[in-house]
Write an enzyme that holds these catalytic residues in place. Structure first.
Site, mmCIF file in Angstrom:
data_model
loop_
_atom_site.group_PDB
_atom_site.id
_atom_site.type_symbol
_atom_site.label_atom_id
_atom_site.label_comp_id
_atom_site.label_asym_id
_atom_site.label_seq_id
_atom_site.Cartn_x
_atom_site.Cartn_y
_atom_site.Cartn_z
ATOM 1 C CG HIS A 142 -0.153 0.400 2.467
ATOM 2 N ND1 HIS A 142 0.484 -0.544 3.396
ATOM 3 C CD2 HIS A 142 -0.003 1.601 3.129
ATOM 4 C CE1 HIS A 142 0.950 0.034 4.291
ATOM 5 N NE2 HIS A 142 0.569 1.361 4.184
HETATM 6 C C1 UD1 Z 1 -1.979 6.302 5.459
HETATM 7 C C2 UD1 Z 1 -0.297 6.850 6.021
HETATM 8 C C3 UD1 Z 1 0.665 5.453 5.688
HETATM 9 C C4 UD1 Z 1 -0.001 4.352 6.606
HETATM 10 C C5 UD1 Z 1 -1.188 3.856 6.193
HETATM 11 C C6 UD1 Z 1 -1.823 2.696 6.755
HETATM 12 C C7 UD1 Z 1 0.047 8.978 5.502
HETATM 13 C C8 UD1 Z 1 1.002 9.931 4.793
HETATM 14 N N1 UD1 Z 1 0.168 7.937 5.128
HETATM 15 O O1 UD1 Z 1 -1.345 5.904 4.205
HETATM 16 O O2 UD1 Z 1 1.775 5.869 6.422
HETATM 17 O O3 UD1 Z 1 0.785 3.327 6.390
HETATM 18 O O4 UD1 Z 1 -2.241 5.103 6.240
HETATM 19 O O5 UD1 Z 1 -3.135 2.530 5.878
HETATM 20 O O6 UD1 Z 1 -0.630 9.651 6.307
HETATM 21 N N2 UD1 Z 1 -8.983 5.415 1.163
HETATM 22 C C9 UD1 Z 1 -10.400 4.781 1.242
HETATM 23 N N3 UD1 Z 1 -10.926 4.454 2.434
HETATM 24 C C10 UD1 Z 1 -10.248 4.822 3.623
HETATM 25 C C11 UD1 Z 1 -8.968 5.396 3.658
HETATM 26 C C12 UD1 Z 1 -8.446 5.669 2.354
HETATM 27 O O7 UD1 Z 1 -10.880 4.472 0.290
HETATM 28 O O8 UD1 Z 1 -11.038 4.487 4.676
HETATM 29 C C13 UD1 Z 1 -8.378 5.567 -0.209
HETATM 30 C C14 UD1 Z 1 -8.354 6.742 -0.453
HETATM 31 O O9 UD1 Z 1 -8.850 6.902 -1.935
HETATM 32 C C15 UD1 Z 1 -7.254 7.666 -0.157
HETATM 33 C C16 UD1 Z 1 -6.155 6.575 -0.444
HETATM 34 O O10 UD1 Z 1 -6.904 5.513 0.100
HETATM 35 O O11 UD1 Z 1 -6.802 8.574 -1.231
HETATM 36 C C17 UD1 Z 1 -5.118 6.621 0.633
HETATM 37 O O12 UD1 Z 1 -5.639 6.881 1.934
HETATM 38 P P1 UD1 Z 1 -4.577 7.949 2.947
HETATM 39 O O13 UD1 Z 1 -5.249 8.042 4.138
HETATM 40 O O14 UD1 Z 1 -4.273 9.163 2.133
HETATM 41 O O15 UD1 Z 1 -3.189 7.353 2.998
HETATM 42 P P2 UD1 Z 1 -2.849 5.696 3.313
HETATM 43 O O16 UD1 Z 1 -2.322 5.362 1.966
HETATM 44 O O17 UD1 Z 1 -3.820 4.796 3.920
#
Ligand code: UD1
Length: 372
Positions: A214
Site C-alpha cells: 500500500h
Molecule cells: C496512510 C499513511 C501510511 C500508513 C497507512 C495505513 C500518510 C501519509 N500515510 O496511508 O503511513 O501506512 O495510512 O493504511 O498518512 N481510502 C479509502 N478508504 C479509507 C481510507 C483511504 O478508500 O478508509 C483511499 C482513498 O482513496 C485515499 C487512499 O486510500 O485517497 C489513501 O489513503 P490515505 O489516508 O491518504 O493514506 P494511506 O495510503 O492509507
C-alpha cells in the site's frame, strides 16, 4: 480530584491498533483505582473512514468510540493535513489537555502535533525516532517534523533513540518498547479461530504467503507496482499460494487484472483476522511497517518490498530481507528465507509492557502538578 487529561489523536488504521494498547492500559489503571485518574479523550481525524479501514479496528481492539470525530476523509497531503489542523485546533483549544499523544507518522500525526505545538500543549510522540532516511516518503517528513516539536519522545527501540540523538534530540527521550506487541498479544487468535479463518479463505496452514502492498512509493510508481505484482504472481504459481488483502489505495491498480487463482485478492481485513493469516503463513511479503514486526514476533520470515526499512533490527536478526521492488530480488529473497529460516528471535522491541511504561512517564512528567 487528581486527574490527568490526555488527548489521543488517531486517524489511520495502524494508529487505532497502537492507541488501543494505551487505552487498555489506562482502563486497567482505572479498574485498579490507581491515582492520578487518567482521563483519555480519543479524537479521530477521519483520515481513514471505511468500515474495513476504521470501525472494524475499534471493534476488534475494544477501543472506545472516539469522543470527537473530525470527519476529514481523503485528500491531497496539504488538503488533508490542513483540514485536520483547521478542525482540530478549536477542539484542542477547548479541551486544553495536559498532553496530546500522537502516534506514528501519518498526516494525522503531523497535523495534530503542529496544532498542539502552536497551542503550547505538550506533545508525546509514540513511535518516535524511526527513520528510513528516504525523504521522498511522506511518512519520513511527518515523523521528523513531529519528533522535532515533541516534548516526550517514546521510542520503540534503542536504535530509534540513537536516531534522535544524531539529530540533536536528547531531552525527553525514553525507550519504552513497542505498543504493537501488546496489541498483537491481545488480538492473537486461538488455534480454532485461526483454522476458521483458513477455512474461510481456502488456505492450508504453512502452505501460503501473506502479502500487503500500500505504500505510496510502490503504488504511485507503475514500474515498481508491476514488478511487485509479478513477484507475487510468480510465487503463487510456484506451489505457495499468496493471500493479499487489498488496501483501498491499491485496489484501483488491480482492477481488471487477471491474476492466477492461487493469488487470492481479498478486501482489507481487521487486525485479529490479519494476525490469524500471518500466524499460519509460511512467509510474509509486505511494504507495511507494522506487519514486518508482527511477522517477526510470530516467528514468520518476511520479505520487505521497499528499499529501506525503519525496523532495521528485524533485518539484523536475519528474519527480514529488504528486497526493493524488483520481481527477481523479491522472489530470490523469498527463496532464501524459505530455505533458511532463522531460529533465534531476541526481544528487540521490548517485552510487551510499553503502554505501562508510557503511562508512567506521562504521570512523572505531567501528573505531579495535580497531586499537590
Ligand atoms: C496512510 C499513511 C501510511 C500508513 C497507512 C495505513 C500518510 C501519509 N500515510 O496511508 O503511513 O501506512 O495510512 O493504511 O498518512 N481510502 C479509502 N478508504 C479509507 C481510507 C483511504 O478508500 O478508509 C483511499 C482513498 O482513496 C485515499 C487512499 O486510500 O485517497 C489513501 O489513503 P490515505 O489516508 O491518504 O493514506 P494511506 O495510503 O492509507
Amino acid at each position: 480530584m487528581m486527574e490527568l487529561v490526555v488527548a489521543v489523536v488517531v486517524g489511520a488504521r495502524p494508529q487505532f491498533i497502537k492507541a488501543a494498547a494505551l487505552s487498555r492500559a489506562i482502563a486497567e489503571r482505572a479498574d485498579k483505582g490507581l491515582r492520578p485518574v487518567i482521563k483519555q479523550v480519543l479524537i479521530h481525524t477521519g483520515q481513514h473512514y471505511d468500515y474495513q479501514m476504521s470501525d472494524i479496528f475499534f471493534l476488534d481492539q475494544g477501543l472506545p468510540a472516539p469522543t470527537q470525530h473530525l470527519g476529514v476523509g481523503s485528500g491531497a497531503h496539504g488538503e488533508q493535513t490542513g483540514e485536520i489542523m483547521k478542525r482540530l485546533e478549536p477542539v484542542l483549544g477547548d479541551l486544553s489537555p495536559d498532553v496530546v499523544i500522537v502516534v506514528g507518522d501519518t498526516n494525522s500525526t503531523l497535523a495534530a502535533a503542529l496544532c498542539a505545538a502552536k497551542l503550547k500543549i505538550p506533545i508525546a510522540h509514540v513511535e518516535a525516532g524511526l527513520r528510513s532516511f528516504n525523504r521522498t516518503m511522506p511518512e519520513e517528513i511527518n515523523r521528523k517534523l513531529v519528533d522535532h516539536v515533541s516534548d516526550l519522545l517514546l521510542c520503540p527501540s534503542a536504535h530509534a533513540a540513537s536516531n534522535l540523538k544524531s539529530e540533536g534530540i536528547t531531552m525527553g527521550v525514553h525507550v519504552t518498547g513497542d505498543v504493537m506487541l501488546e496489541s498483537l498479544i491481545w488480538a492473537q487468535s486461538d488455534p480454532d479461530e485461526v483454522e476458521e479463518v483458513l477455512d474461510h479463505y481456502g488456505l492450508t496452514s504453512g502452505a501460503y504467503a501473506v502479502a500487503t502492498v500500500h505504500r505510496a512509493e510502490n503504488t504511485d510508481d507503475p514500474a515498481r507496482f508491476a514488478e511487485i505484482i509479478s513477484a507475487l504472481e510468480a510465487l503463487a504459481v510456484s506451489g505457495l499460494s499468496v493471500i493479499l488483502p487489498v488496501h483501498p489505495r491499491t485496489a484501483p491498480l488491480l482492477h481488471g487484472r487477471a491474476v492466477p487463482p492461487s493469488l487470492k485478492l481479498i478486501d482489507p481485513v481487521g487486525h485479529s483476522e490479519m494476525l490469524a493469516l500471518a500466524t499460519a503463513s509460511r512467509i510474509g511479503l509486505t511494504d507495511s511497517g507494522g506487519l514486518q514486526k508482527e511477522l517477526y514476533w510470530l516467528g514468520i520470515p518476511c520479505v520487505t518490498m521497499r528499499d529501506e526499512t525503519e525496523w532495521v533490527e528485524t533485518v539484523e536478526a536475519g528474519w527480514n530481507i529488504l528486497a526493493g521492488a524488483s520481481a527477481e530480488s523479491i522472489t530470490n529473497a523469498a527463496q532464501k528465507l524459505l530455505e533458511h529460516t532463522p531460529t533465534e528471535r531476541p526481544p528487540i522491541y521490548g517485552t510487551g509492557d510499553a503502554s505501562d511504561r508510557i503511562i508512567g512517564i506521562l504521570i512523572d512528567r505531567y501528573g505531579k502538578a495535580q497531586e499537590h
